[in-house]
Design a protein around this motif. Structure first.
Motif, PDB file in Angstrom:
ATOM      1  N   HIS A  11      50.086  -8.411 117.123  1.00 61.01           N
ATOM      2  CA  HIS A  11      49.492  -8.444 118.465  1.00 61.01           C
ATOM      3  C   HIS A  11      48.323  -7.477 118.650  1.00 61.01           C
ATOM      4  O   HIS A  11      47.894  -7.239 119.775  1.00 61.01           O
ATOM      5  CB  HIS A  11      50.566  -8.135 119.519  1.00 61.01           C
ATOM      6  CG  HIS A  11      51.088  -6.714 119.433  1.00 61.01           C
ATOM      7  ND1 HIS A  11      52.414  -6.423 119.358  1.00 61.01           N
ATOM      8  CD2 HIS A  11      50.456  -5.519 119.407  1.00 61.01           C
ATOM      9  CE1 HIS A  11      52.578  -5.106 119.287  1.00 61.01           C
ATOM     10  NE2 HIS A  11      51.396  -4.531 119.313  1.00 61.01           N
ATOM     11  N   ALA A  55      56.367  -4.706 122.253  1.00 57.36           N
ATOM     12  CA  ALA A  55      56.316  -3.244 122.294  1.00 57.36           C
ATOM     13  C   ALA A  55      55.121  -2.907 123.161  1.00 57.36           C
ATOM     14  O   ALA A  55      54.002  -2.880 122.691  1.00 57.36           O
ATOM     15  CB  ALA A  55      56.125  -2.701 120.888  1.00 57.36           C
ATOM     16  N   HIS A  57      52.371  -1.049 125.647  1.00 56.47           N
ATOM     17  CA  HIS A  57      51.557   0.150 125.435  1.00 56.47           C
ATOM     18  C   HIS A  57      51.164   0.720 126.793  1.00 56.47           C
ATOM     19  O   HIS A  57      50.010   0.735 127.161  1.00 56.47           O
ATOM     20  CB  HIS A  57      50.336  -0.202 124.598  1.00 56.47           C
ATOM     21  CG  HIS A  57      50.651  -1.089 123.414  1.00 56.47           C
ATOM     22  ND1 HIS A  57      50.832  -2.449 123.542  1.00 56.47           N
ATOM     23  CD2 HIS A  57      50.852  -0.815 122.112  1.00 56.47           C
ATOM     24  CE1 HIS A  57      51.125  -2.958 122.346  1.00 56.47           C
ATOM     25  NE2 HIS A  57      51.146  -1.988 121.463  1.00 56.47           N
ATOM     26  N   HIS A 124      47.718  -5.849 125.724  1.00 56.22           N
ATOM     27  CA  HIS A 124      47.419  -6.668 124.536  1.00 56.22           C
ATOM     28  C   HIS A 124      48.682  -7.065 123.773  1.00 56.22           C
ATOM     29  O   HIS A 124      48.705  -8.076 123.086  1.00 56.22           O
ATOM     30  CB  HIS A 124      46.424  -5.937 123.621  1.00 56.22           C
ATOM     31  CG  HIS A 124      46.961  -4.662 123.037  1.00 56.22           C
ATOM     32  ND1 HIS A 124      46.736  -3.420 123.594  1.00 56.22           N
ATOM     33  CD2 HIS A 124      47.724  -4.425 121.939  1.00 56.22           C
ATOM     34  CE1 HIS A 124      47.316  -2.488 122.853  1.00 56.22           C
ATOM     35  NE2 HIS A 124      47.936  -3.068 121.852  1.00 56.22           N
ATOM     36  N   GLU A 235      57.077  -0.025 115.780  1.00 55.18           N
ATOM     37  CA  GLU A 235      57.183  -1.349 116.408  1.00 55.18           C
ATOM     38  C   GLU A 235      58.021  -2.339 115.595  1.00 55.18           C
ATOM     39  O   GLU A 235      58.247  -3.467 116.054  1.00 55.18           O
ATOM     40  CB  GLU A 235      55.781  -1.942 116.632  1.00 55.18           C
ATOM     41  CG  GLU A 235      55.001  -1.208 117.706  1.00 55.18           C
ATOM     42  CD  GLU A 235      53.638  -1.835 117.995  1.00 55.18           C
ATOM     43  OE1 GLU A 235      53.060  -1.497 119.020  1.00 55.18           O
ATOM     44  OE2 GLU A 235      53.157  -2.660 117.179  1.00 55.18           O
TER      45      GLU A 235
HETATM   46 FE   LIG Z   1      51.350  -2.385 119.355  1.00 61.17          FE
END
Ligand SMILES: [Fe+2]
Lengths: 275, 114
Positions: A11, A55, A57, A124, A235
């Motif tokens: 990702h 995961a 951010h 993202h 992650e």
């Molecule tokens: Fe990441």
């Protein structure tokens, strides 16, 4: 059985945001082709809901109240939080699946302490997968976060249990559910070392993951991960949870360490869903 | 040192468009609501990516802030290296530089779009 698809993908924001900077356009396009194939596989599964084990951010959670696990149960989600020109993904609204999400939370709470939220902004970590997997944002999405950013982090043994609970919860539903786990393997994103990739470590991890080798997967410890795979390696939690939910062997459909401009070993895989 | 407050401000900024507008209009008034040292205040008001990186701001939070500031990708990486050259190693967190300042990725010459 209502889990109809389980897979994983990368990702990193460069995958969309720095596409034009990739020196190796042929490898980049082969990666994109695999992501489009994954989208087709999810469509072919006739999934009614896409649950993204991500995961995040710092789009929703901070160290004032950081859940180890959280599921998004809202009617809609928004994203990306990042500058659209930077990520090269327009700001949009994504439909949620509140009824299914709530049923999943209720089921999972029997064995896992997870948080839930009716508000969700996507960064993202979810937007890049959705950009490829449901580019028209017409498939209801349940976002899920495992804290991989703000230590202390949930131990891998708990991640496995989380994946098992997720599977159990999906099995109890009548709706057809697809799960994608999205995280990096070794990488050092958002540092001057961005682009560094430990390919040997990645391939060893992927072998353990595709083989459903639970003991070897849970043998990783954060100190070793940090030194060998960087803080981005934390992650792997999202990928391990997805394997635990699928139960069946994996098929690695794409891996390349030849796109360091994307700051991660680019990965696409799917799992068999077995009883 | 109030790294928590620095990160809290950037976390809020990165995810709230209203705060972004307010910050663009009046940086000092916006920052005044956080408990910051003078160095932190100045670094945030001036967009000093290098110093914020050395303070130990989480890389994801800092990367999103750099995007908000419209800093080009390779400039942003270089600003972090410059911060270390000027102020020393990263002081906290999990985003330390471990590659000795080496550049691991290069841009394509053609910049070919897919
Ligand atoms: Fe990441």
């Amino acid at each position: 059985m209502s889990l109809v698809y389980a897979g994983i993908l990368s990702h990193a924001p460069g995958i969309t945001g720095r596409a034009h900077l990739a020196p190796n356009a042929a490898v980049r396009d082969a990666f994109y082709a695999c992501l489009h194939k994954q989208a087709a596989e999810i469509r072919a599964s006739e999934a009614e809901v896409l649950l993204v084990v991500a995961a995040e951010h710092f789009a929703n959670f901070f160290m004032d109240n950081m859940p180890a696990y959280c599921l998004g149960i809202g009617e809609k989600h928004t994203g990306p939080i990042e500058d659209s020109d930077w990520l090269k993904i327009e700001k949009t609204t994504i439909p949620g699946a509140p009824e299914v999400a709530l049923k999943i939370v209720k089921s999972m709470l029997k064995s896992v302490d997870l948080a839930y939220s009716e508000e969700w902004q996507c960064d993202h970590g979810i937007m890049v997968p959705l950009h490829f997997l449901t580019p028209n944002y017409d498939l209801p999405v349940i976002p899920c976060n495992i804290n991989c950013q703000g230590p202390p982090l949930t131990p891998l043994s708990r991640v496995w249990q989380f994946g098992q609970a997720l599977r159990q919860a999906c099995d109890e539903q009548t709706e057809r559910i697809a799960i994608v786990g999205t995280g990096g393997i070794s990488h050092w994103p958002a540092t001057p070392d961005s682009g560094k990739i430990n390919e040997d470590w990645d391939r060893e991890f992927l072998q353990r993951l595709m083989n459903q080798d639970m003991h070897k997967l849970l043998a990783y410890v954060d100190e070793e991960v940090y030194s060998q795979a960087g803080q981005g390696g934390f992650e792997i939690r999202t990928l391990i949870a997805t394997a635990a939910a699928a139960r069946g062997p994996g098929e690695l459909q794409f891996y390349s360490a030849e796109l360091p401009i994307f700051a991660v070993g680019c990965t696409v895989a799917r799992f068999e869903i077995t009883a | 040192m109030s790294l928590y407050q620095v990160q809290k401000f950037l976390y809020n900024l990165n995810r709230e468009e209203k705060l972004q507008s307010r910050f663009r209009e009046d940086k000092h008034a916006t920052l005044a609501t956080y408990e910051l040292t003078d160095d932190e205040f100045t670094a945030l008001a001036s967009g000093d990516i290098g110093l914020l990186y050395v303070f130990g701001v989480n890389g994801q939070i800092l990367m999103h802030y750099a995007a908000f500031l419209q800093i080009e990708w390779f400039d942003y990486l270089q600003l972090m290296r410059g911060g270390i050259d000027k102020h020393g190693p990263v002081r906290a967190g999990i985003y330390a530089m471990t590659g000795g300042g080496k550049q691991f990725a290069e841009a394509g010459k053609t910049g070919e779009e897919s």
